[in-house]
Design a protein around this motif. Structure first.
Motif, mmCIF file in Angstrom:
data_model
loop_
_atom_site.group_PDB
_atom_site.id
_atom_site.type_symbol
_atom_site.label_atom_id
_atom_site.label_comp_id
_atom_site.label_asym_id
_atom_site.label_seq_id
_atom_site.Cartn_x
_atom_site.Cartn_y
_atom_site.Cartn_z
ATOM 1 N N UNK A 297 0.836 -1.204 0.000
ATOM 2 C CA UNK A 297 0.000 0.000 0.000
ATOM 3 C C UNK A 297 0.870 1.253 0.000
ATOM 4 N N UNK A 298 0.480 2.273 -0.744
ATOM 5 C CA UNK A 298 1.243 3.527 -0.716
ATOM 6 C C UNK A 298 1.074 4.215 0.628
ATOM 7 N N UNK A 299 1.961 5.148 0.889
ATOM 8 C CA UNK A 299 1.881 5.898 2.135
ATOM 9 C C UNK A 299 0.580 6.691 2.187
ATOM 10 N N UNK A 300 0.005 6.815 3.381
ATOM 11 C CA UNK A 300 -1.245 7.563 3.538
ATOM 12 C C UNK A 300 -1.037 9.023 3.163
ATOM 13 N N UNK A 301 -1.952 9.572 2.421
ATOM 14 C CA UNK A 301 -1.906 11.002 2.103
ATOM 15 C C UNK A 301 -3.039 11.750 2.790
ATOM 16 N N UNK A 302 -3.633 11.096 3.818
ATOM 17 C CA UNK A 302 -4.672 11.730 4.628
ATOM 18 C C UNK A 302 -4.299 11.529 6.093
ATOM 19 N N UNK A 303 -4.819 12.354 6.977
ATOM 20 C CA UNK A 303 -4.480 12.202 8.401
ATOM 21 C C UNK A 303 -4.893 10.831 8.934
ATOM 22 N N UNK A 304 -4.066 10.270 9.800
ATOM 23 C CA UNK A 304 -4.383 8.995 10.438
ATOM 24 C C UNK A 304 -5.502 9.209 11.456
ATOM 25 N N UNK A 305 -6.515 8.342 11.404
ATOM 26 C CA UNK A 305 -7.647 8.453 12.327
ATOM 27 C C UNK A 305 -7.670 7.239 13.245
ATOM 28 N N UNK A 306 -8.099 7.444 14.453
ATOM 29 C CA UNK A 306 -8.199 6.364 15.432
ATOM 30 C C UNK A 306 -9.531 5.643 15.246
ATOM 31 N N UNK A 307 -9.465 4.358 14.913
ATOM 32 C CA UNK A 307 -10.690 3.602 14.659
ATOM 33 C C UNK A 307 -11.600 3.576 15.878
ATOM 34 N N UNK A 308 -11.019 3.607 17.046
ATOM 35 C CA UNK A 308 -11.831 3.528 18.257
ATOM 36 C C UNK A 308 -12.714 4.756 18.427
ATOM 37 N N UNK A 309 -12.294 5.871 17.829
ATOM 38 C CA UNK A 309 -13.116 7.081 17.925
ATOM 39 C C UNK A 309 -14.158 7.146 16.806
ATOM 40 N N UNK A 310 -13.945 6.360 15.761
ATOM 41 C CA UNK A 310 -14.863 6.396 14.614
ATOM 42 C C UNK A 310 -15.930 5.316 14.683
ATOM 43 N N UNK A 311 -15.593 4.178 15.261
ATOM 44 C CA UNK A 311 -16.520 3.051 15.280
ATOM 45 C C UNK A 311 -16.904 2.700 16.709
ATOM 46 N N UNK A 312 -18.182 2.403 16.958
ATOM 47 C CA UNK A 312 -18.564 1.942 18.299
ATOM 48 C C UNK A 312 -17.956 0.572 18.576
ATOM 49 N N UNK A 313 -17.811 0.254 19.829
ATOM 50 C CA UNK A 313 -17.148 -0.986 20.235
ATOM 51 C C UNK A 313 -17.807 -2.223 19.641
#
Length: 522
Positions: A34-50
């Motif tokens: 995979x190429x390097x991310x060109x968007x900010x890294x996001x924490x999955x725990x803050x985006x998805x409920x448990x």
């Protein structure tokens, strides 16, 4: 040909037992980085409920690119396909799919067109669909076409629902639909799905509808007669005009199952025979790759009296043009559009949508390319050649002595396909139709349709199509004759076939009713 040990040769070793992709590879192997991310890294725990997050990482296979390619190419070689050999599957019209049509369907303007695209920016696609509707209307001999149904079975359902809606609009509650005893299984299934009742019609000695039985059952409660012509026996019914008169005489509609349209394109039109509703199988007569669940396409053509009940939206041509905006914001004119049904005319009393969007567009592209590349004369020639091939193969089988054990079930000649009865073969050689079909796999041929239609003892239904050569048909006839000769000496050879396939004879009923679809990982 290979036969069991002790009768002339050794059985070849079975191919390598199939392994899943999860059983291959090793930790650290990669086929893609995979190429390097060109968007900010996001924490999955803050985006998805448990409750939606995994407790453990997925157990994905780690394989190299060659392993992936070899795995799926190897799996593809374990299946029989039309590109590998003759596929005479009766009533399925497994003709060659021209590669030109695949190239056209893969053009970015077709393959990448989003189904939610605004009609103003999909004029080319809508124009193609409009022209395809016109071509199918001409082939059917009926004025109005909907491309929406996604399969022949869905086209059938649309036809029966429209027939029911037509009668209800007249204040009639007709509940009976007549189907021949040679009909496809989808016909009675469709009737039941539509909430109506099936009544079967008998077949006469010539292989057509028993007209006396039709007269006895055609009453005021009949909504529709579903008919294939030529029928599943490969016979064109010479009484079709009388049949249409009887059906219309009691106020019912006449529905044409287009499964066998490949036999008559350019020669006769269902609308001219008296049919009110026709469905097409674009994946049969008009060269789509099919089988294995899709994609299919089952457009329907109807007469004026049925047109108000067509499923919507319909592709229409606007006159005058409807003003709109072009790709750069400049003024544009929309000639082709989607119509959801007005106060009168086609779709005004629509049965509603049958599916999301407007049908399987890739099928439309291929079918339109087929029609335009052949033209009217070419479609006629295709049907003539399909009928010629079927009758040649029938004659060739007779000449090879096959008819003694596999006689023609009805008639002397056929249209695009024919049905043989394996009853004499079973009695004389202790060989069932299934045994013959399985042994044909060892000769490199896909088996024909077996045990259908049900009124034929040990039925074997063969459709060679127009795209097969004389040499292929000769080889198939010789193979059948050789299997019968072989069975006269030792029927166990065919009874234990196939020998050359990746797996031997399976319990097909159990596989259909109790499929194993999960495999535990080590």
């Amino acid at each position: 040909m290979t036969v069991p040990a002790g009768v002339g040769a050794e059985i070849p070793a079975q191919r390598e037992r199939a392994r899943t992709i999860f059983q291959k590879g090793a930790p650290g192997r990669r086929a893609f980085a995979c190429p390097a991310l060109d968007v900010p890294v996001a924490d999955a725990e803050t985006l998805l409920p448990a409750r939606l997050r995994r407790e453990h990482p997925p157990r994905l296979p780690e394989v190299s690119e060659p392993e992936i390619v070899r795995h799926y190419v190897g799996l593809s070689k374990r299946n029989f396909d039309l590109d590998s050999g003759f596929y005479p599957l009766g009533s399925c019209t497994m003709k060659h799919n021209p590669r030109l049509h695949e190239r056209v369907a893969a053009l970015p303007g077709h393959a990448r067109l989003h189904p939610l695209q605004d009609p103003e920016r999909a004029q080319g696609a809508l124009e193609l669909m409009w022209n395809l509707q016109g071509a199918l209307a001409e082939i059917a001999g009926l004025p109005h076409v909907s491309l929406q149904p996604s399969a022949g079975s869905q086209g059938e359902l649309a036809g029966v629902l429209m027939s029911r809606a037509y009668h209800e609009s007249r204040g009639e509650q007709r509940r009976t639909v007549l189907t021949p005893d040679t009909s496809h299984g989808t016909n009675p299934a469709t009737v039941t799905t539509a909430g109506l009742d099936v009544v079967k019609l008998a077949t006469d000695a010539a292989g057509g509808i028993d007209v006396a039985d039709l007269r006895a059952k055609a009453g005021a409660d009949v909504a529709c007669l579903m008919l294939t012509n030529p029928n599943t026996l490969g016979i064109f019914d010479p009484n079709i005009e009388e049949i249409a008169a009887i059906v219309h005489g009691v106020g019912a509609t006449l529905y044409y199952d287009g499964a066998n349209l490949n036999a008559i394109m350019g020669h006769s039109r269902p609308g001219d025979m008296g049919f009110d509703i026709v469905h097409f199988n674009l994946h049969k007569s008009f060269t789509q790759p099919h089988g294995g669940g899709g994609p299919g396409s089952g457009p329907i053509a109807v007469s004026e009296r049925i047109a108000p009940f067509l499923p919507t939206p319909l592709v229409v041509r606007r006159t005058p043009f409807r003003a709109g905006r072009g790709p750069n914001g400049a003024a544009a004119e929309t000639l082709f559009d989607l119509d959801h049904g007005g106060e009168d005319g086609p779709g005004s009393q629509s049965i509603g949508r049958l599916r999301g969007f407007n049908g399987n567009y890739g099928c439309f592209v291929r079918a339109y390319a087929y029609i335009r590349s052949l033209g009217a004369d070419g479609l006629k020639d295709a049907s003539e050649t399909a009928v010629l091939n079927a009758n040649y193969l029938l004659a060739r089988l007779k000449a090879a002595g096959v008819a003694e054990y596999l006689p023609l079930a009805y008639g002397d000649l056929c249209m695009h396909e024919f049905v043989l009865s394996g009853g004499p073969m079973k009695r004389s050689l202790e060989l069932s139709t299934l045994d013959l079909a399985k042994r044909l796999l060892d000769f490199g041929f896909h088996p024909p349709t077996v045990y259908f239609p049900l009124l034929v003892d040990e039925a074997l239904m063969i459709e060679p199509t127009e795209t097969e050569t004389k040499e292929t048909l000769d080889a198939f006839a010789d193979a059948v004759a050789q299997i019968l000769t072989e069975a006269a000496k030792d029927p166990q050879i065919a009874k234990n076939a196939p020998y050359t396939t990746p797996v031997r004879r399976l319990d097909e009923v159990a596989a259909a009713k109790r499929p194993v679809i999960r495999q535990a990982l080590a």
